[in-house]
Design a protein around this motif. Structure first.
Motif, PDB file in Angstrom:
ATOM      1  N   THR A   1      25.063  50.686  37.023  1.00 22.64           N
ATOM      2  CA  THR A   1      25.510  49.565  36.194  1.00 22.64           C
ATOM      3  C   THR A   1      26.955  49.185  36.473  1.00 22.64           C
ATOM      4  O   THR A   1      27.307  47.995  36.508  1.00 22.64           O
ATOM      5  CB  THR A   1      25.360  49.911  34.705  1.00 22.64           C
ATOM      6  N   LEU A   2      27.810  50.166  36.692  1.00 22.85           N
ATOM      7  CA  LEU A   2      29.249  49.928  36.763  1.00 22.85           C
ATOM      8  C   LEU A   2      29.811  49.959  38.186  1.00 22.85           C
ATOM      9  O   LEU A   2      31.022  49.787  38.358  1.00 22.85           O
ATOM     10  CB  LEU A   2      29.985  50.973  35.910  1.00 22.85           C
ATOM     11  N   HIS A   3      28.959  50.139  39.192  1.00 22.82           N
ATOM     12  CA  HIS A   3      29.496  50.393  40.534  1.00 22.82           C
ATOM     13  C   HIS A   3      30.273  49.223  41.112  1.00 22.82           C
ATOM     14  O   HIS A   3      31.160  49.428  41.954  1.00 22.82           O
ATOM     15  CB  HIS A   3      28.378  50.827  41.490  1.00 22.82           C
ATOM     16  N   ASP A   4      29.993  48.003  40.695  1.00 22.26           N
ATOM     17  CA  ASP A   4      30.629  46.841  41.316  1.00 22.26           C
ATOM     18  C   ASP A   4      31.652  46.140  40.435  1.00 22.26           C
ATOM     19  O   ASP A   4      32.134  45.057  40.806  1.00 22.26           O
ATOM     20  CB  ASP A   4      29.557  45.820  41.716  1.00 22.26           C
ATOM     21  N   ILE A   5      32.023  46.714  39.294  1.00 17.70           N
ATOM     22  CA  ILE A   5      32.929  45.971  38.406  1.00 17.70           C
ATOM     23  C   ILE A   5      34.309  45.764  39.013  1.00 17.70           C
ATOM     24  O   ILE A   5      35.040  44.862  38.602  1.00 17.70           O
ATOM     25  CB  ILE A   5      33.052  46.619  37.003  1.00 17.70           C
ATOM     26  N   GLY A   6      34.662  46.571  40.013  1.00 16.13           N
ATOM     27  CA  GLY A   6      35.942  46.379  40.694  1.00 16.13           C
ATOM     28  C   GLY A   6      36.068  45.047  41.392  1.00 16.13           C
ATOM     29  O   GLY A   6      37.176  44.634  41.767  1.00 16.13           O
ATOM     30  N   HIS A   7      34.961  44.331  41.553  1.00 15.96           N
ATOM     31  CA  HIS A   7      35.013  42.992  42.137  1.00 15.96           C
ATOM     32  C   HIS A   7      35.836  42.021  41.293  1.00 15.96           C
ATOM     33  O   HIS A   7      36.266  40.976  41.812  1.00 15.96           O
ATOM     34  CB  HIS A   7      33.598  42.426  42.302  1.00 15.96           C
ATOM     35  N   VAL A   8      36.043  42.318  40.024  1.00 17.25           N
ATOM     36  CA  VAL A   8      36.891  41.417  39.226  1.00 17.25           C
ATOM     37  C   VAL A   8      38.325  41.430  39.741  1.00 17.25           C
ATOM     38  O   VAL A   8      39.079  40.476  39.499  1.00 17.25           O
ATOM     39  CB  VAL A   8      36.868  41.778  37.716  1.00 17.25           C
ATOM     40  N   VAL A   9      38.706  42.500  40.456  1.00 18.12           N
ATOM     41  CA  VAL A   9      40.047  42.587  41.039  1.00 18.12           C
ATOM     42  C   VAL A   9      40.047  41.977  42.432  1.00 18.12           C
ATOM     43  O   VAL A   9      40.845  41.096  42.744  1.00 18.12           O
ATOM     44  CB  VAL A   9      40.524  44.051  41.100  1.00 18.12           C
ATOM     45  N   HIS A  10      39.121  42.463  43.288  1.00 17.89           N
ATOM     46  CA  HIS A  10      39.004  41.941  44.651  1.00 17.89           C
ATOM     47  C   HIS A  10      37.723  42.476  45.270  1.00 17.89           C
ATOM     48  O   HIS A  10      37.294  43.597  44.954  1.00 17.89           O
ATOM     49  CB  HIS A  10      40.210  42.353  45.513  1.00 17.89           C
ATOM     50  N   ARG A  11      37.131  41.685  46.163  1.00 20.07           N
ATOM     51  CA  ARG A  11      35.978  42.161  46.924  1.00 20.07           C
ATOM     52  C   ARG A  11      36.374  43.330  47.827  1.00 20.07           C
ATOM     53  O   ARG A  11      35.671  44.339  47.903  1.00 20.07           O
ATOM     54  CB  ARG A  11      35.401  41.009  47.756  1.00 20.07           C
ATOM     55  N   ASP A  12      37.508  43.199  48.510  1.00 18.97           N
ATOM     56  CA  ASP A  12      37.950  44.241  49.421  1.00 18.97           C
ATOM     57  C   ASP A  12      38.315  45.503  48.637  1.00 18.97           C
ATOM     58  O   ASP A  12      39.029  45.441  47.633  1.00 18.97           O
ATOM     59  CB  ASP A  12      39.161  43.771  50.224  1.00 18.97           C
ATOM     60  N   ASP A  13      37.816  46.647  49.099  1.00 12.26           N
ATOM     61  CA  ASP A  13      38.099  47.946  48.460  1.00 12.26           C
ATOM     62  C   ASP A  13      37.657  48.009  47.007  1.00 12.26           C
ATOM     63  O   ASP A  13      38.228  48.756  46.205  1.00 12.26           O
ATOM     64  CB  ASP A  13      39.602  48.284  48.555  1.00 12.26           C
ATOM     65  N   HIS A  14      36.628  47.244  46.662  1.00 13.01           N
ATOM     66  CA  HIS A  14      36.240  47.164  45.251  1.00 13.01           C
ATOM     67  C   HIS A  14      35.814  48.497  44.630  1.00 13.01           C
ATOM     68  O   HIS A  14      36.022  48.683  43.422  1.00 13.01           O
ATOM     69  CB  HIS A  14      35.130  46.120  45.062  1.00 13.01           C
ATOM     70  N   PRO A  15      35.238  49.471  45.365  1.00 12.53           N
ATOM     71  CA  PRO A  15      34.885  50.735  44.688  1.00 12.53           C
ATOM     72  C   PRO A  15      36.097  51.437  44.081  1.00 12.53           C
ATOM     73  O   PRO A  15      35.984  52.080  43.022  1.00 12.53           O
ATOM     74  CB  PRO A  15      34.260  51.573  45.813  1.00 12.53           C
ATOM     75  N   TYR A  16      37.258  51.307  44.740  1.00 11.90           N
ATOM     76  CA  TYR A  16      38.452  51.970  44.228  1.00 11.90           C
ATOM     77  C   TYR A  16      38.965  51.291  42.958  1.00 11.90           C
ATOM     78  O   TYR A  16      39.537  51.955  42.083  1.00 11.90           O
ATOM     79  CB  TYR A  16      39.532  51.992  45.306  1.00 11.90           C
ATOM     80  N   TYR A  17      38.761  49.986  42.849  1.00 14.47           N
ATOM     81  CA  TYR A  17      39.122  49.284  41.620  1.00 14.47           C
ATOM     82  C   TYR A  17      38.097  49.542  40.514  1.00 14.47           C
ATOM     83  O   TYR A  17      38.443  49.490  39.323  1.00 14.47           O
ATOM     84  CB  TYR A  17      39.239  47.777  41.873  1.00 14.47           C
TER      85      TYR A  17
END
Length: 269
Positions: free
Chosen positions: A105-121
């Protein structure tokens, strides 16, 4: 392929499963009712789709990945595969599916910051959500352990870090199982012709089945461009996932015409 039209890709909470599912089903109900989580699932699609012209990473993608992760997990349990993440933390078997579901459910929420390196966000954002979300289900010690396992699975879904648990491996592989042509509809209609968009357009369907020894991922392609989705994306995520010996991938080209497409009739991994 005989089962692509069957309901082999959606998790049904009312069905019988090869694992204790009551705790999972309660968590899934809470996810659906959680305003913050649902807001993230909408907002996280803007950067990849609208700004980068990439495939869907919003609520529909999350629904598909979570369903397929849980179906894959269920089939692996039917084959008596022993999961290690929750067990090595001293958690219950019932918590394995909770790890899978929340990480998916939560694996891609870092995309709100940036597509690049999104898992770390995704890691700090998911940690904040879990701190609020999990107390309804777990005590402090259990929450700490469960959070660690969920964040591990989130991190390993799209990075060079090797999954150390089979729960993380399931999420990693399930992320690649959302490959049908509907996922690339918006960028394709806007003129996107990158390899991810074109290869996704070639995939007609994906089904999860079983044989005597392993879980089988069946993929139907309409032309040879779908090979990229199978060989470069799915195979890459299956490699080092911990599931290599438990999962078999079969892709068939269903196109009836003549020409180069017929060079690829069947791929089995």
């Amino acid at each position: 392929m005989s089962r692509l039209d069957d309901d082999t890709r959606r998790y049904d909470p009312t069905a019988a499963h090869a694992f204790p599912d009551e705790r999972l089903n309660g968590v899934l109900d809470a996810i659906a009712a959680d305003e913050e989580i649902q807001a993230y699932l909408e907002a996280q699609n803007v950067n990849p789709v609208q700004r980068k012209g990439y495939n869907d990473h919003g609520a529909k993608h999350i629904e598909i990945v979570r369903d397929r992760a849980l179906c894959l997990y269920d089939l692996l349990k039917e084959h008596d595969v022993e999961f290690n993440g929750a067990r090595e933390q001293g958690l219950d078997e019932a918590d394995e599916a909770v790890v899978v579901a929340l990480a998916a459910t939560l694996h891609d929420i870092g995309h709100v910051v940036h597509r690049d390196d999104h898992p770390y966000y995704s890691i700090p954002l998911a940690a904040d959500i879990l701190e609020r979300f999990l107390p309804a289900f777990y005590d402090t010690t259990e929450r700490v352990k469960l959070t660690g396992e969920i964040l591990h699975a989130i991190l390993c879904h799209h990075t060079e870090e090797t999954p150390l648990t089979l729960e993380a491996g399931v999420v990693r592989v399930a992320d690649a199982l959302d490959m049908e042509r509907g996922r690339s509809r918006i960028p394709y209609e806007r003129g996107g012709r990158g390899i991810n968009t074109l290869s996704s357009q070639a995939i007609e369907g994906v089904a999860l089945t079983s044989d005597d020894d392993r879980v089988v991922v069946e993929i139907e392609m309409r032309n040879a461009a779908g090979v990229y989705q199978v060989d470069e994306l799915l195979t890459a995520k299956l490699r080092d996932s911990g599931l290599e010996s438990h999962v078999r991938v079969v892709a068939l080209n269903s196109h009836d015409g003549d020409g180069d497409d017929q060079l690829v009739e069947r791929i089995e991994l």
